[in-house]
Scaffold this motif. Structure first.
Motif, PDB file in Angstrom:
ATOM      1  N   GLY A 137      40.720  35.195  46.824  1.00 20.49           N
ATOM      2  CA  GLY A 137      40.949  36.099  45.828  1.00 20.49           C
ATOM      3  C   GLY A 137      42.647  35.592  45.159  1.00 20.49           C
ATOM      4  O   GLY A 137      42.403  34.600  45.458  1.00 20.49           O
ATOM      5  N   HIS A 138      43.011  37.098  43.924  1.00 21.11           N
ATOM      6  CA  HIS A 138      43.607  36.663  42.911  1.00 21.11           C
ATOM      7  C   HIS A 138      44.882  37.470  43.709  1.00 21.11           C
ATOM      8  O   HIS A 138      45.083  37.915  43.622  1.00 21.11           O
ATOM      9  CB  HIS A 138      43.600  37.142  41.496  1.00 21.11           C
ATOM     10  N   ARG A 139      46.131  36.227  44.040  1.00 21.14           N
ATOM     11  CA  ARG A 139      47.483  36.589  44.060  1.00 21.14           C
ATOM     12  C   ARG A 139      48.098  38.003  43.780  1.00 21.14           C
ATOM     13  O   ARG A 139      47.940  37.935  42.224  1.00 21.14           O
ATOM     14  CB  ARG A 139      48.408  35.777  44.374  1.00 21.14           C
ATOM     15  N   GLY A 140      48.400  38.650  44.577  1.00 17.13           N
ATOM     16  CA  GLY A 140      48.951  39.788  43.200  1.00 17.13           C
ATOM     17  C   GLY A 140      48.185  41.166  43.016  1.00 17.13           C
ATOM     18  O   GLY A 140      48.731  42.532  42.676  1.00 17.13           O
ATOM     19  N   GLN A 181      37.479  38.595  47.841  1.00 13.75           N
ATOM     20  CA  GLN A 181      37.306  39.878  46.525  1.00 13.75           C
ATOM     21  C   GLN A 181      36.425  40.057  45.865  1.00 13.75           C
ATOM     22  O   GLN A 181      36.026  39.338  45.765  1.00 13.75           O
ATOM     23  CB  GLN A 181      38.803  39.064  45.652  1.00 13.75           C
ATOM     24  N   THR A 182      36.435  41.523  45.241  1.00 16.04           N
ATOM     25  CA  THR A 182      34.970  41.594  45.334  1.00 16.04           C
ATOM     26  C   THR A 182      35.178  41.677  43.149  1.00 16.04           C
ATOM     27  O   THR A 182      33.482  41.660  42.995  1.00 16.04           O
ATOM     28  CB  THR A 182      35.017  43.067  45.285  1.00 16.04           C
ATOM     29  N   THR A 183      35.497  40.964  43.370  1.00 14.82           N
ATOM     30  CA  THR A 183      35.853  41.018  41.374  1.00 14.82           C
ATOM     31  C   THR A 183      36.080  40.033  41.193  1.00 14.82           C
ATOM     32  O   THR A 183      36.485  39.806  40.069  1.00 14.82           O
ATOM     33  CB  THR A 183      36.430  42.263  41.364  1.00 14.82           C
ATOM     34  N   LEU A 184      35.429  38.422  41.709  1.00 17.93           N
ATOM     35  CA  LEU A 184      35.516  37.623  41.439  1.00 17.93           C
ATOM     36  C   LEU A 184      34.331  36.297  40.201  1.00 17.93           C
ATOM     37  O   LEU A 184      33.661  37.207  40.968  1.00 17.93           O
ATOM     38  CB  LEU A 184      35.777  36.181  42.492  1.00 17.93           C
ATOM     39  N   SER A 185      35.107  35.864  40.081  1.00 11.88           N
ATOM     40  CA  SER A 185      33.588  34.774  39.797  1.00 11.88           C
ATOM     41  C   SER A 185      32.577  33.888  40.911  1.00 11.88           C
ATOM     42  O   SER A 185      33.324  34.107  41.415  1.00 11.88           O
ATOM     43  CB  SER A 185      34.311  33.923  38.203  1.00 11.88           C
ATOM     44  N   ALA A 237      40.536  45.565  30.302  1.00 10.95           N
ATOM     45  CA  ALA A 237      42.204  45.835  29.849  1.00 10.95           C
ATOM     46  C   ALA A 237      42.771  44.677  30.654  1.00 10.95           C
ATOM     47  O   ALA A 237      41.961  43.835  31.128  1.00 10.95           O
ATOM     48  CB  ALA A 237      43.077  46.428  31.352  1.00 10.95           C
ATOM     49  N   PRO A 238      43.790  44.361  29.953  1.00  9.28           N
ATOM     50  CA  PRO A 238      44.490  42.398  30.195  1.00  9.28           C
ATOM     51  C   PRO A 238      44.570  42.696  32.458  1.00  9.28           C
ATOM     52  O   PRO A 238      44.773  41.468  33.077  1.00  9.28           O
ATOM     53  CB  PRO A 238      45.007  42.579  29.530  1.00  9.28           C
ATOM     54  N   ASN A 239      44.191  43.399  32.925  1.00  9.98           N
ATOM     55  CA  ASN A 239      44.634  43.856  34.474  1.00  9.98           C
ATOM     56  C   ASN A 239      43.999  44.136  34.984  1.00  9.98           C
ATOM     57  O   ASN A 239      43.193  43.966  36.769  1.00  9.98           O
ATOM     58  CB  ASN A 239      45.915  44.587  34.513  1.00  9.98           C
ATOM     59  N   SER A 240      41.973  44.220  34.195  1.00  9.21           N
ATOM     60  CA  SER A 240      41.350  44.164  34.774  1.00  9.21           C
ATOM     61  C   SER A 240      40.297  42.419  35.637  1.00  9.21           C
ATOM     62  O   SER A 240      40.252  41.884  34.502  1.00  9.21           O
ATOM     63  CB  SER A 240      40.339  44.394  34.438  1.00  9.21           C
ATOM     64  N   SER A 241      39.951  42.463  36.742  1.00 10.51           N
ATOM     65  CA  SER A 241      39.911  41.394  37.448  1.00 10.51           C
ATOM     66  C   SER A 241      39.045  40.982  36.607  1.00 10.51           C
ATOM     67  O   SER A 241      38.156  39.902  36.024  1.00 10.51           O
ATOM     68  CB  SER A 241      40.280  41.672  38.588  1.00 10.51           C
ATOM     69  N   ASN A 242      37.729  42.279  37.458  1.00 15.50           N
ATOM     70  CA  ASN A 242      36.099  41.880  36.391  1.00 15.50           C
ATOM     71  C   ASN A 242      36.168  41.192  35.032  1.00 15.50           C
ATOM     72  O   ASN A 242      35.174  40.926  34.344  1.00 15.50           O
ATOM     73  CB  ASN A 242      35.823  42.939  37.173  1.00 15.50           C
ATOM     74  N   SER A 243      36.262  42.447  34.237  1.00 13.21           N
ATOM     75  CA  SER A 243      37.056  42.453  32.719  1.00 13.21           C
ATOM     76  C   SER A 243      36.904  40.670  32.332  1.00 13.21           C
ATOM     77  O   SER A 243      36.082  39.974  31.581  1.00 13.21           O
ATOM     78  CB  SER A 243      37.575  42.762  32.091  1.00 13.21           C
TER      79      SER A 243
END
Length: 327
Positions: A137-140, A181-185, A237-243
């Motif tokens: 996943g992505h830290r933070g 994490q559920t929203t990864l590449s 949004a810029p803080n949206s992982s899936n976007s």
């Protein structure tokens, strides 16, 4: 081709053509729909204001709309006054947060996406089995913070890159499991999993796919249209992982791509020379923002639209029981 009139009434140059390829699925997923509905129903049940810990979903348009209805967004539970209800965001929260709410006597509603909750329960089961978890996943990111907070410190290690997967040196390499994490590449995650399985052949995989259906479907839809596009715009949004992952997917197909929050963010100079534009939206972006973008493009181009649907989504998640009456 349409033409416009100058202020003097003489015909202006015709608008240049622009073909829009619109990806489907796009936009809201079932977890986002559910989370937004939970906030709306909580306001109906308890009356305004209802506090929400962290953005319910990562989209300013959605958050501002809920603020107008009576939601107040805060980052920490300490920012919630005594005696008012609080909603936990779709990304999930560490176990300590609801425990603290109970200690304070706060009534809370958990809007965590059920697919994130599934990962939480898997983490608990694996720790009970005595396994150490490698969490991709992505830290933070709020989802990662929430998942790490489901289990005691030290029993889960974060893996962010393939290099991390190559370098990790667990004390008991024969007793590992991994979750994501559920929203990864999808592609990046597959690469990291490949490394982990090569290095640790007995590592236990999750029950089913952790990356959620909506993330996978939206990435596949981008791949389906990217090669036919000169450029792609992703609404999110810029803080949206899936976007952000959708932008990366397009770029890896060799297409220039940009993330925008609203139609007003379009840089028409960037679109110079583009005759076919791909459009998609992250799982937290409502369809109204897609139509807003199309309308803005129509002020500069003679547009034609074509939607390419790769799969039909029909997932629906149940609401929490304590909101049934409000629904």
């Amino acid at each position: 081709m349409p033409e416009t009139l100058t202020p003097a009434g003489t015909p202006a140059a015709p608008l240049p053509p622009l073909s829009l390829l619109i990806a489907a699925p796009r936009g809201f997923c079932a977890g986002v729909d559910r989370a937004i509905r939970i906030v709306e129903l909580a306001i109906l049940k308890y009356g305004a204001p209802v506090y929400v810990r962290h953005e319910i979903v990562h989209n300013r348009y959605v958050v501002d709309g809920l603020k107008a209805k009576g939601a107040i967004f805060v980052e920490e539970l300490d920012d919630v006054p005594d005696g008012v209800p609080v909603v936990f965001s779709a990304h999930g929260v560490p176990k300590a947060v609801p425990h603290k709410a109970e200690e304070r006597g706060l009534e809370y509603v958990d809007a965590t996406c059920p697919l994130v909750s599934k990962v939480h329960r898997q983490a608990e089961r694996l720790v009970e089995q005595g396994r150490h978890i490698l969490f991709i996943g992505h830290r933070g990111h709020p989802e990662v913070i929430g998942t790490l907070g489901q289990v005691p410190d030290g029993v889960m290690t974060l893996i962010e890159t393939a290099a991390d997967a190559e370098a990790i040196a667990p004390t008991d390499p024969a007793n590992l499991a991994f979750l994501t994490q559920t929203t990864l590449s999808v592609d990046d995650t597959a690469g990291m999993i490949e490394v982990l399985k090569r290095r640790f052949p007995t590592i236990e995989a999750p029950r089913g796919e952790d990356i959620c259906y909506a993330t996978s479907n939206r990435q596949a839809a981008v791949k389906a249209i990217a090669m036919a596009c000169d450029a792609m715009l992703v609404i999110g949004a810029p803080n949206s992982s899936n976007s952000l992952r959708l932008v990366e997917v397009a770029e890896r197909q060799g297409v220039k791509a940009r993330l925008i929050e609203r139609a007003a963010d379009v840089d028409f100079d960037w679109l110079s020379g583009v005759t076919t534009l791909g459009i998609t939206a992250g799982a937290s972006a409502p369809e109204v923002l897609v139509r807003e973008l199309v309308d803005r493009l129509a002020t500069r181009f003679a547009i034609t639209e074509r939607e390419t649907e790769t799969v039909r989504e029909n997932m629906v998640f149940k609401l929490p029981r304590n909101l049934d009456a409000a629904a």
